[in-house]
Design a protein around this motif. Structure first.
Motif, PDB file in Angstrom:
ATOM      1  N   ASP A 199       0.800  -1.222   0.000  1.00  0.00           N
ATOM      2  CA  ASP A 199       0.000   0.000   0.000  1.00  0.00           C
ATOM      3  C   ASP A 199       0.835   1.276   0.000  1.00  0.00           C
ATOM      4  O   ASP A 199       0.296   2.367   0.190  1.00  0.00           O
ATOM      5  CB  ASP A 199      -0.937   0.002   1.208  1.00  0.00           C
ATOM      6  CG  ASP A 199      -0.179   0.036   2.542  1.00  0.00           C
ATOM      7  OD1 ASP A 199       0.908  -0.583   2.620  1.00  0.00           O
ATOM      8  OD2 ASP A 199      -0.666   0.665   3.498  1.00  0.00           O
ATOM      9  N   ILE A 200       2.142   1.172  -0.197  1.00  0.00           N
ATOM     10  CA  ILE A 200       3.010   2.352  -0.188  1.00  0.00           C
ATOM     11  C   ILE A 200       2.842   3.135  -1.487  1.00  0.00           C
ATOM     12  O   ILE A 200       2.949   2.588  -2.584  1.00  0.00           O
ATOM     13  CB  ILE A 200       4.479   1.950   0.010  1.00  0.00           C
ATOM     14  CG1 ILE A 200       4.675   1.338   1.406  1.00  0.00           C
ATOM     15  CG2 ILE A 200       5.398   3.154  -0.167  1.00  0.00           C
ATOM     16  CD1 ILE A 200       6.062   0.801   1.655  1.00  0.00           C
ATOM     17  N   GLU A 201       2.591   4.432  -1.337  1.00  0.00           N
ATOM     18  CA  GLU A 201       2.349   5.307  -2.476  1.00  0.00           C
ATOM     19  C   GLU A 201       3.484   6.319  -2.589  1.00  0.00           C
ATOM     20  O   GLU A 201       3.812   7.005  -1.619  1.00  0.00           O
ATOM     21  CB  GLU A 201       1.014   6.029  -2.281  1.00  0.00           C
ATOM     22  CG  GLU A 201       0.615   6.951  -3.402  1.00  0.00           C
ATOM     23  CD  GLU A 201      -0.692   7.684  -3.116  1.00  0.00           C
ATOM     24  OE1 GLU A 201      -1.156   8.395  -4.020  1.00  0.00           O
ATOM     25  OE2 GLU A 201      -1.227   7.551  -1.997  1.00  0.00           O
ATOM     26  N   LEU A 202       4.079   6.411  -3.771  1.00  0.00           N
ATOM     27  CA  LEU A 202       5.117   7.410  -4.035  1.00  0.00           C
ATOM     28  C   LEU A 202       4.449   8.711  -4.437  1.00  0.00           C
ATOM     29  O   LEU A 202       3.736   8.782  -5.435  1.00  0.00           O
ATOM     30  CB  LEU A 202       6.046   6.927  -5.156  1.00  0.00           C
ATOM     31  CG  LEU A 202       7.103   7.926  -5.636  1.00  0.00           C
ATOM     32  CD1 LEU A 202       8.074   8.277  -4.517  1.00  0.00           C
ATOM     33  CD2 LEU A 202       7.842   7.374  -6.855  1.00  0.00           C
ATOM     34  N   LEU A 203       4.679   9.768  -3.640  1.00  0.00           N
ATOM     35  CA  LEU A 203       4.072  11.064  -3.928  1.00  0.00           C
ATOM     36  C   LEU A 203       4.976  11.937  -4.786  1.00  0.00           C
ATOM     37  O   LEU A 203       4.530  12.535  -5.761  1.00  0.00           O
ATOM     38  CB  LEU A 203       3.737  11.787  -2.621  1.00  0.00           C
ATOM     39  CG  LEU A 203       2.851  11.042  -1.623  1.00  0.00           C
ATOM     40  CD1 LEU A 203       2.494  11.959  -0.451  1.00  0.00           C
ATOM     41  CD2 LEU A 203       1.609  10.480  -2.271  1.00  0.00           C
TER      42      LEU A 203
END
Length: 311
Positions: A199-203
């Motif tokens: 669930d890690i999102e790169l912003l």
């Protein structure tokens, strides 16, 4: 480096009036300082820190928490607590439990401390008494600790308790343009681990060297300092946290000409921010970046900063 909106505070009375106060860390001298928001009435609260880096304030309990980076190769980083008057110094997270704790966040409602472990390549949390230490994110990809790949070093940390999310920076090598900002749910999804959670999102990617983070939850902004090279480095940046990050939005640069910017603290009621840099300056400015001015200069190598309203 967190704001008063994120921590509980006592109700003020005519005999117990709350006033703004800044708490900041001097890494070179291992000291915690306190000053008025205009830079006056400076006091040394504590000496003897081992390269202190992140600081938060619990107004209700009268406590200051801070991280000590220590010597990364020795796995001797720690997190300590002290009263506002410098008494009752207590080690919360002892040596051997986190390599290089950096920026720190207090989430009062859940009674948790969050921090990034740089050479440990982790995002971590624990109860306020130091119990129940958890790794929420592990960026090592199997590398031994202390890690030597700077792209995996976690530094800045902040939390959105309303939406149950954590935000953190991975700064990358010095001035390399490989800095990143990520977001994930606070709790690891069922059946997953800190090392493989999906669930890690790169912003943001390709930043010079992002360091400390703050959230404006009311207006849905994320603020951060960047100590890398200009034009995008040595700056304070802001972006919407509701943006479509698949379209690679460009953050707004609010302030420039810091000398290796590190700490940031927001005062929403006063519509202002406070900043530190390694050259030893504390700045204030409005939240839109205007009216920047130095409060103190040549104060040693400054790292973390927090703003609080105390009695």
């Amino acid at each position: 480096m967190k704001t008063i909106t994120e921590i509980s505070k006592p109700k003020s009375t005519s005999a117990n009036r709350a006033v703004g106060r800044l708490f900041f860390l001097e890494a070179s001298g291992g000291r915690i300082h306190s000053v008025n928001p205009d830079g006056s009435d400076r006091k040394v609260i504590l000496s003897g820190g081992r390269v202190p880096d992140g600081v938060v304030v619990d107004v209700e309990a009268g406590h200051i928490y801070w991280t000590n980076m220590g010597v990364p190769s020795k796995n001797d980083g720690s997190i300590e607590r002290v009263d506002f008057d410098g008494k009752n110094r207590v080690t919360i997270i002892g040596e051997g439990k986190t390599f290089t704790p950096k920026q720190l966040h207090l989430e009062k409602r859940s009674g948790k401390l969050y921090w990034c472990d740089r050479e440990g390549m982790r995002v971590m949390r624990a109860n306020l008494d130091g119990s129940n230490i958890e790794s929420l994110v592990d960026t090592s990809k199997g590398d031994a600790r202390p890690g030597i790949d700077l792209t995996k070093w976690c530094v800045g940390i902040t939390v959105d308790p309303d939406r149950g999310q954590i935000y953190w920076t991975q700064k990358g090598p010095d001035d390399a343009g490989k800095g990143r900002i990520f977001r994930a749910k606070i709790d690891i999804p069922n059946g997953e681990t800190a090392a493989n959670r999906p669930d890690i999102e790169l912003l943001f990617d390709g930043l010079p060297e992002p360091i400390d983070l703050e959230l404006d939850l009311k207006n849905r902004f994320i603020y951060w300092t960047d100590r890398g090279d200009p034009p995008r480095g040595n700056t304070v940046n802001r972006a919407s946290i509701d943006a479509d990050f698949t379209k690679h939005p460009t953050p707004d640069i609010l302030l420039t000409h810091l000398m290796e910017g590190i700490g940031i603290a927001l005062d929403f009621k006063g519509n202002r921010m406070f900043l530190t840099d390694l050259a030893g300056t504390i700045y204030s400015a409005k939240l839109d970046g205007t009216e920047k001015k130095p409060l103190l200069v040549a104060q040693g190598n400054l790292t973390g900063i927090a703003y609080a309203e105390v009695s």
